[in-house]
Scaffold this active site. Structure first.
Site, short mmCIF file in Angstrom:
data_model
loop_
_atom_site.label_atom_id
_atom_site.label_comp_id
_atom_site.label_asym_id
_atom_site.label_seq_id
_atom_site.Cartn_x
_atom_site.Cartn_y
_atom_site.Cartn_z
N GLU A 43 -38.26 -38.44 -21.24
CA GLU A 43 -38.22 -37.38 -22.25
C GLU A 43 -39.55 -36.63 -22.23
O GLU A 43 -40.57 -37.18 -22.63
CB GLU A 43 -37.96 -37.98 -23.63
CG GLU A 43 -37.98 -36.97 -24.77
CD GLU A 43 -37.97 -37.63 -26.14
OE1 GLU A 43 -38.63 -37.09 -27.07
OE2 GLU A 43 -37.32 -38.68 -26.29
N LYS A 129 -31.53 -40.73 -32.87
CA LYS A 129 -32.87 -41.29 -32.71
C LYS A 129 -33.34 -41.80 -34.08
O LYS A 129 -33.47 -41.02 -35.02
CB LYS A 129 -33.80 -40.19 -32.19
CG LYS A 129 -35.28 -40.54 -32.16
CD LYS A 129 -36.05 -39.34 -31.62
CE LYS A 129 -37.53 -39.46 -31.86
NZ LYS A 129 -38.27 -38.30 -31.34
#
Length: 206
Positions: A43, A129
């Site tokens: 990421e 998340k």
């Protein structure tokens, strides 16, 4: 690769390396170290200056490359055009959810409350998340899965070698790691980051 294939890969890999750099070259080196160490989901955060240059350097790797710290739909579109295969935000952004759905890209927003999670689910988010995870206990996942059994959570923030397995045993579908990887890189350089990445993958394999 379609949306569900990307989600499947993330849940199989169990680890997403969250890469923040003071500049693009640092972020690229840290990303490559993580990939060499066996981590296959990266990421790249938009807090890194000129992050699009990092995307260019990683486009031909065999890792999944996503974008993090995405705060609006304009940034999400920029990330997708740069090659991002998934999008992550610190909180839910409706415009980002709509844009990602339009392009068939997984969107993983940061959520902490039942209301935030329900809103994200209704917007088509498949993995949420759990952020910041260092403020709560892994048992939180079981509590959430009572009223929301379909929620799939990826704790991020404060995840390390010592507690990662606790989160996975508690029901996390994946984990986001980064701060200790960054520390290893700053203190021991490229090889230290590679070795730490290998240790994460060894933990998963145990």
């Amino acid at each position: 690769m379609d949306k569900h294939s990307i989600i499947k890969q993330i849940t199989e890999m169990k680890v997403v390396a969250v890469i923040r750099g003071q500049h693009a070259e640092e972020a690229a080196k840290l990303s490559k170290a993580a990939i060499e160490g066996g981590i296959r989901a990266i990421e790249l955060t938009y807090t890194t200056p000129q992050v699009e240059e990092v995307f260019k350097q990683l486009v031909n790797t065999d890792a999944l490359i996503g974008a993090g710290s995405v705060l609006d739909s304009e940034t999400a579109r920029h990330a997708i055009l740069s090659g991002a295969q998934f999008i992550v935000s610190p909180y839910f952004v409706e415009g980002v959810a709509k844009l990602c759905n339009r392009y068939g890209i997984p969107y993983m927003p940061g959520c902490m409350t039942i209301r935030e999670m329900a809103t994200a689910l209704e917007a088509g988010c498949d993995i949420l998340k759990l952020f910041p995870a260092n403020t709560i206990d892994p048992s939180f996942i079981k509590s959430v899965n009572g009223p929301l059994p379909n929620v799939r959570l990826m704790p991020t923030g404060g995840i390390n070698l010592d507690n990662m397995k606790d989160w996975l045993r508690a029901g996390a579908v994946a984990t986001g790691i980064g701060s200790d990887l960054n520390k290893a890189f700053k203190s021991g350089g490229y090889e230290a980051a590679v070795e730490l990445s290998k240790k994460y993958m060894q933990k998963i394999a145990e």
